[in-house]
Design an enzyme around this catalytic site. Structure first.
Site, mmCIF file in Angstrom:
data_model
loop_
_atom_site.group_PDB
_atom_site.id
_atom_site.type_symbol
_atom_site.label_atom_id
_atom_site.label_comp_id
_atom_site.label_asym_id
_atom_site.label_seq_id
_atom_site.Cartn_x
_atom_site.Cartn_y
_atom_site.Cartn_z
ATOM 1 N N THR A 1 0.822 -1.209 0.000
ATOM 2 C CA THR A 1 0.000 0.000 0.000
ATOM 3 C C THR A 1 0.857 1.260 0.000
ATOM 4 O OG1 THR A 1 -1.851 -1.102 1.111
ATOM 5 C CG2 THR A 1 -1.745 1.291 1.305
ATOM 6 N N THR B 1 0.672 -4.743 4.191
ATOM 7 C CA THR B 1 0.370 -5.021 5.601
ATOM 8 C C THR B 1 -0.337 -6.358 5.802
ATOM 9 O OG1 THR B 1 -1.706 -3.766 5.451
ATOM 10 C CG2 THR B 1 0.263 -2.573 6.182
#
Length: 397
Positions: free
Chosen positions: A64, A148
């Site tokens: 991300t 993540t």
């Protein structure tokens, strides 16, 4: 699986060169013999003009932190159409090169995804071990960017395989760089400062997230969208960031139940660069033990079961015994986010202790890759726990 596109220096670190036969290759071999540091040997290109500053290697796997959205500055769920690389992230923060020298090693795949497969992560881990732990290393520490969703898996794996005292720091972000409140820039800066700090040595792999310092051994993702997504299943935070500088709570230490594996031994396993196949099963009322047999039939060398409560399995014991007799290795943890899966008095499979099932899977993969049998795996997971609670066990010969 997408074709991996690594930088030249990553390939040079992982591919064995054959004996030179041409004058050109002989010249290259002579040049390599004159190399004096791991940076030169691996072809790392350092950013920053002050050669006296700490050298921090950036292992870039995307995530991300490198993803952007075409849907505007409020979108933090549908991003991914835009991307930036490691050098562009560094360029966003000119303060970085006032404190460190940085070199980017790219470990993304063609679709610019994170390092979500074992083979890529194992190759990156070997590269990091070579860069940081070789006798010719001139590098002070490293960070790795990561999606993540599986950051905790890579952090735990590297923590068990790279242990020469130099810090490795995992980071990512929960929001894309196009968001009005992008957290990636701060996390990246904090991670670099952490990796460059002498106070970070001998603490194992660390994770820098949301101005907190976490242990890579205990860290897990407990929230799917909040920027404060990562917490520890045991042990608590190791420190915080004040003015983007690390402040530790305690002197350096390592988890008591941590086992350090030999990366060279693991790399000799037949599955390398992947790890042995280990599946995770989730237990609930009416748990079907046939799932364990099915996992083995589908090629699994081991199974981790997220058990109920303190590592209970409601049903399926006959099928589990059958699978064990067939050579499958079994570890049972707890589906609870906190607390242990405690040893049985007379075990036939391992209980995971304080390891979360995600971490237990990786430790079982490494145990199998290291040639451990079921009894050795039981001792690996339970030995120090059993000693602490006075419940010693010796396997039958």
């Amino acid at each position: 699986m997408p074709t991996m596109r690594f930088y030249r220096f990553a390939i040079a670190a992982l591919v064995a060169f054959s004996e030179a036969t041409s004058p050109a290759l002989l010249h290259q071999n002579t040049a390599r013999q004159n190399v004096t540091t791991s940076s030169q040997r691996l072809g790392l290109q350092w950013l920053g003009g002050n050669s006296t500053l700490p050298k921090v290697l950036v292992l870039f796997t995307g995530g991300t932190i490198s993803g952007g959205s075409i849907y505007g500055a409020l979108d933090d769920t549908q991003y991914g159409q835009l991307s930036i690389n490691g050098e562009q992230i560094i360029a966003r923060n000119p303060y970085l090169l006032n404190h460190t020298q940085l070199a980017v090693s790219n470990w993304t795949s063609e679709d610019f995804s994170t390092g979500t497969n074992d083979a890529l992560v194992m190759n990156m881990t070997r590269f990091a071990h070579d860069a940081l732990c070789s006798e010719d290393s001139d590098i002070d520490g490293a960070i790795f960017t990561h999606g993540t969703n599986s950051l905790e898996e890579t952090a735990f794996l590297m923590d068990l395989l790279v242990n020469c005292g130099k810090p490795i720091v995992g980071i990512g972000s929960m929001r894309p760089w196009t968001h009005l409140s992008f957290d990636g820039d701060a996390n990246f800066f904090d991670a670099v400062m952490l990796a460059a700090s002498p106070e970070s040595r001998n603490r194992g792999v660390l994770v820098a997230f949301n101005a907190r310092i976490l242990s890579g051994f205990w860290v897990t993702k407990l929230h799917s969208t909040n920027p404060d997504a990562f917490w520890s299943t045991a042990g608590g935070d190791l420190g915080i960031f004040i003015n983007s500088l690390p402040v530790f709570f305690n002197s350096p230490s390592q988890p008591l139940h941590k086992h350090v594996f030999s990366i060279d031994q693991v790399s000799t396993h037949s599955t390398y660069p992947s790890l042995p196949k280990v599946d995770i099963l989730y237990a609930a009322r009416g748990f079907d033990g046939k799932l364990v047999l099915d996992a083995h039939a589908n090629g699994a060398d081991g199974v981790v079961i997220a058990g109920t409560g303190n590592g209970g399995i409601p049903s399926g014991s006959d099928e589990i015994k059958e699978a064990l007799d067939q050579g499958l290795q079994v570890v049972v943890g707890t589906r609870s986010p906190y607390g242990p899966s405690s040893p049985a008095r007379t075990p036939s499979y391992a209980k995971s202790g304080f390891l979360h099932v995600i971490q237990a899977r990786i430790q079982l993969q490494l145990a199998i890759a290291s040639g451990m049998g079921m009894n050795q795996t039981i001792d690996l997971f339970e030995g120090k726990f059993r000693t602490a609670i006075g419940q010693e066990w010796t396997p039958k010969q």
